[in-house]
Write an enzyme that holds these catalytic residues in place. Structure first.
Site, mmCIF file in Angstrom:
data_model
loop_
_atom_site.group_PDB
_atom_site.id
_atom_site.type_symbol
_atom_site.label_atom_id
_atom_site.label_comp_id
_atom_site.label_asym_id
_atom_site.label_seq_id
_atom_site.Cartn_x
_atom_site.Cartn_y
_atom_site.Cartn_z
ATOM 1 N N GLU A 25 3.784 -2.739 -13.449
ATOM 2 C CA GLU A 25 5.197 -3.104 -13.647
ATOM 3 C C GLU A 25 6.074 -1.853 -13.802
ATOM 4 O O GLU A 25 6.998 -1.818 -14.623
ATOM 5 C CB GLU A 25 5.342 -4.100 -14.796
ATOM 6 C CG GLU A 25 4.553 -5.361 -14.465
ATOM 7 C CD GLU A 25 4.945 -6.604 -15.204
ATOM 8 O OE1 GLU A 25 6.021 -6.630 -15.817
ATOM 9 O OE2 GLU A 25 4.155 -7.560 -15.147
ATOM 10 N N PRO B 291 0.814 -1.225 0.000
ATOM 11 C CA PRO B 291 0.000 0.000 0.000
ATOM 12 C C PRO B 291 0.848 1.276 0.000
ATOM 13 O O PRO B 291 0.494 2.256 -0.641
ATOM 14 C CB PRO B 291 -0.832 -0.137 1.282
ATOM 15 C CG PRO B 291 -0.952 -1.622 1.487
ATOM 16 C CD PRO B 291 0.344 -2.205 0.994
HETATM 17 C C1 LIG Z 1 -4.128 -3.661 -12.690
HETATM 18 C C2 LIG Z 1 -2.891 -3.663 -11.847
HETATM 19 C C3 LIG Z 1 -2.216 -4.863 -11.635
HETATM 20 C C4 LIG Z 1 -1.064 -4.876 -10.831
HETATM 21 N N1 LIG Z 1 -0.435 -6.076 -10.591
HETATM 22 C C5 LIG Z 1 0.607 -6.113 -9.716
HETATM 23 C C6 LIG Z 1 1.184 -7.376 -9.343
HETATM 24 O O1 LIG Z 1 0.796 -8.445 -9.834
HETATM 25 N N2 LIG Z 1 2.218 -7.375 -8.449
HETATM 26 C C7 LIG Z 1 2.687 -6.220 -7.893
HETATM 27 O O2 LIG Z 1 3.628 -6.305 -7.089
HETATM 28 N N3 LIG Z 1 2.146 -5.013 -8.223
HETATM 29 C C8 LIG Z 1 1.119 -4.934 -9.115
HETATM 30 N N4 LIG Z 1 0.546 -3.722 -9.442
HETATM 31 C C9 LIG Z 1 1.035 -2.505 -8.799
HETATM 32 C C10 LIG Z 1 1.733 -1.544 -9.739
HETATM 33 O O3 LIG Z 1 2.993 -2.024 -10.077
HETATM 34 C C11 LIG Z 1 1.743 -0.165 -9.058
HETATM 35 O O4 LIG Z 1 0.419 0.317 -9.093
HETATM 36 C C12 LIG Z 1 2.691 0.802 -9.728
HETATM 37 O O5 LIG Z 1 4.019 0.418 -9.543
HETATM 38 C C13 LIG Z 1 2.505 2.244 -9.211
HETATM 39 O O6 LIG Z 1 2.470 2.274 -7.817
HETATM 40 P P1 LIG Z 1 1.280 3.100 -7.093
HETATM 41 O O7 LIG Z 1 0.001 2.630 -7.665
HETATM 42 O O8 LIG Z 1 1.473 2.934 -5.634
HETATM 43 O O9 LIG Z 1 1.473 4.587 -7.530
HETATM 44 P P2 LIG Z 1 2.439 5.671 -6.839
HETATM 45 O O10 LIG Z 1 3.795 5.081 -6.666
HETATM 46 O O11 LIG Z 1 1.769 6.231 -5.660
HETATM 47 O O12 LIG Z 1 2.533 6.773 -7.981
HETATM 48 C C14 LIG Z 1 1.518 7.757 -8.159
HETATM 49 C C15 LIG Z 1 1.966 8.677 -9.304
HETATM 50 O O13 LIG Z 1 3.218 9.315 -8.948
HETATM 51 C C16 LIG Z 1 4.187 9.078 -9.961
HETATM 52 N N5 LIG Z 1 5.509 8.971 -9.348
HETATM 53 C C17 LIG Z 1 5.885 8.303 -8.234
HETATM 54 N N6 LIG Z 1 7.191 8.440 -7.994
HETATM 55 C C18 LIG Z 1 7.691 9.198 -9.018
HETATM 56 C C19 LIG Z 1 8.992 9.702 -9.347
HETATM 57 N N7 LIG Z 1 10.065 9.416 -8.609
HETATM 58 N N8 LIG Z 1 9.110 10.450 -10.476
HETATM 59 C C20 LIG Z 1 8.028 10.744 -11.238
HETATM 60 N N9 LIG Z 1 6.794 10.309 -10.968
HETATM 61 C C21 LIG Z 1 6.611 9.541 -9.869
HETATM 62 C C22 LIG Z 1 3.761 7.753 -10.607
HETATM 63 O O14 LIG Z 1 4.282 7.619 -11.922
HETATM 64 C C23 LIG Z 1 2.238 7.921 -10.599
HETATM 65 O O15 LIG Z 1 1.856 8.710 -11.696
HETATM 66 C C24 LIG Z 1 -0.584 -3.680 -10.272
HETATM 67 C C25 LIG Z 1 -1.260 -2.476 -10.509
HETATM 68 C C26 LIG Z 1 -2.404 -2.462 -11.279
HETATM 69 C C27 LIG Z 1 -3.113 -1.164 -11.514
#
Ligand SMILES: Cc1cc2nc3c(=O)[nH]c(=O)nc-3n(C[C@H](O)[C@H](O)[C@H](O)COP(=O)(O)OP(=O)(O)OC[C@H]3O[C@@H](n4cnc5c(N)ncnc54)[C@H](O)[C@@H]3O)c2cc1C
Length: 409
Positions: free
Chosen positions: A391, A157
């Site tokens: 990913e 989370p």
């Molecule tokens: C349908 C789906 C399936 C998934 N399946 C898996 C799975 O099987 N296993 C698994 O482990 N994960 C899985 N995920 C998780 C996915 O990898 C994450 O949602 C993703 O890495 C982004 O993390 P977050 O959602 O917490 O967004 P956040 O990290 O909170 O990011 C929010 C926004 O901030 C931007 N941001 C954050 N840091 C930076 C930075 N340093 N520079 C510029 N921009 C930044 C991001 O690009 C995004 O636009 C899945 C997600 C979805 C939606």
């Protein structure tokens, strides 16, 4: 049994599969340059299965949120759930270049199935590349043999784009580790047979993370309700709770502290799979747009003959072919044993941004019809969006590419 033998056996057992594609007017087979006749045979088989078993049910299953467990079993029996892995352990022994083209063919018929194949293949990579001989003999045949599906557990989370901030703990207790924490967004978790879990064994930042093989049914493992997603609804995404899950020390993959490196290297593999999924999805949107533009007449002629529409289709075709060339170039580096982190991120970035653009344009080509659920392009549009996020978001791909450029020029 080699892949060719499995394919032949499956073909014999599939009396129902027609020789010609069922949806030939919607999906135009892409001419592929494949390295071997076995690969050609494989792609032919994939098209047959995908046309007969996947395409006709995709819309309804996505509308109802039905996970494609049976179609995945069919793909597994054909050897498609372990294509790039060693034949010695039950894999298909295929180069990545071929595996990805299979994923693309599947994605053009049903993106959820292709995504599941891609995530499962990435999940199995840790054991294949970092397991000991003993671990590989024990677990890999089930992982890549077609019956099991794996889930990849990295995100949490509060640790999405920054997975090094993960806080799930693995505490050593005698000959066991006890895992406690919450994994978020885990694809097909409730249907998985095994989990590759990244958990913290020390507080030493990314060097304090280790990788574990956790079988389904382990005591203390439970799942949240599926997220209410805008697309890919047949692939349930949920929280995985680890509440004192006990696994023997033999279930640790690689040394203590090596888990973060394993997780990132697995993602390099996985990003190529997502690039292939996005390319297949965009190809399907392009095919549907071309078919519609040839049929629909305005101002006394098919709309494809209006230059404004023709140019839109030309840009869509250029995008799809560029993305395909990009992921294939990265795959060939992978197959040649060259570093490909930068190329994998470029392929994922280029293909998923392209898929978002092409599926948006597909709705435009279909006009009002494109905005309805009578045609699949609005679904493709909703599915493409996720590919810019999972990913590693496309901002994170740019971060990876920028770091690679800064380091290696
Ligand atoms: C349908 C789906 C399936 C998934 N399946 C898996 C799975 O099987 N296993 C698994 O482990 N994960 C899985 N995920 C998780 C996915 O990898 C994450 O949602 C993703 O890495 C982004 O993390 P977050 O959602 O917490 O967004 P956040 O990290 O909170 O990011 C929010 C926004 O901030 C931007 N941001 C954050 N840091 C930076 C930075 N340093 N520079 C510029 N921009 C930044 C991001 O690009 C995004 O636009 C899945 C997600 C979805 C939606």
């Amino acid at each position: 049994m080699t892949l060719g033998q499995r394919a032949a056996a499956l073909r014999q057992g599939f009396g129902a599969i027609p020789d010609e594609p069922v949806v030939e007017d919607m999906i135009v087979p892409v001419e592929r340059l494949l390295p071997t006749s076995e690969a050609e045979e494989l792609i032919g088989l994939v098209r047959q299965i995908a046309d007969a078993e996947l395409a006709p049910t995709a819309d309804t299953a996505e509308a109802n949120g039905t996970f494609p467990r049976e179609p995945l079993r069919t793909l597994g029996r054909a050897g498609l759930l372990g294509l790039p892995y060693d034949e010695e352990y039950g894999g298909g022994g295929q180069p990545y270049e071929v595996y990805l083209q299979v994923v693309e063919e599947v994605a053009a018929r049903w993106a959820t199935v292709a995504l599941t194949v891609s995530v499962h293949t990435m999940t199995s990579w840790a054991m294949s590349a970092h397991g000991t001989d003993e671990q590989r003999k024990r677990w890999l045949p089930d992982m890549v043999g077609g019956e099991q599906i794996g889930a990849y557990c990295l995100s949490e989370p509060h640790a999405g784009s920054d997975p090094a901030a993960l806080s799930t703990r693995a505490v050593r207790d005698g000959d066991d580790y006890v895992l406690t924490g919450t994994k978020a967004w885990i694809s097909h978790a409730i249907h998985a047979d095994f989990f590759t879990v990244m958990a913290r064994t020390s507080d030493d930042g990314p060097r304090g993370i280790s990788c574990f093989h956790v079988p389904a049914g382990a005591e203390g493992l439970s799942f949240g309700a599926p997220e209410k997603k805008m697309g890919l609804t047949a692939s349930p995404t949920s929280i995985v709770n680890l509440d004192g899950v006990r696994v023997p020390v033999e279930n640790r993959i690689g040394p203590e502290g090596a888990g973060f490196g394993i997780a990132l290297a697995a993602l390099d593999n996985g990003r190529l799979g997502i690039a292939a999924c996005a390319t297949g999805l965009a190809q399907a949107a392009l095919d549907a747009s071309i078919a519609y533009a040839k049929e629909r007449e305005q101002f006394g002629r098919p709309i494809i003959d209006h230059q404004g529409v023709g140019f839109l289709l030309a840009d869509m075709a250029a995008g799809v072919e560029s993305a395909r060339a990009t992921y294939l170039a990265a795959a060939r580096r992978h197959d040649a044993g060259l570093p490909y982190t930068r190329q994998a991120s470029i392929a994922k970035l280029v293909a998923s941004d392209m898929a978002m653009q092409v599926t948006t344009d597909a709705i435009q080509v279909l006009g009002g019809s494109g905005y309805t659920r009578d045609f699949p392009v609005e679904r493709y549009f909703r599915e493409a969006k996720a590919m810019q996020i999972f990913e590693g978001t496309n901002q994170i791909q740019r971060l990876v590419i920028a770091r690679q450029i800064a380091k290696f020029g």
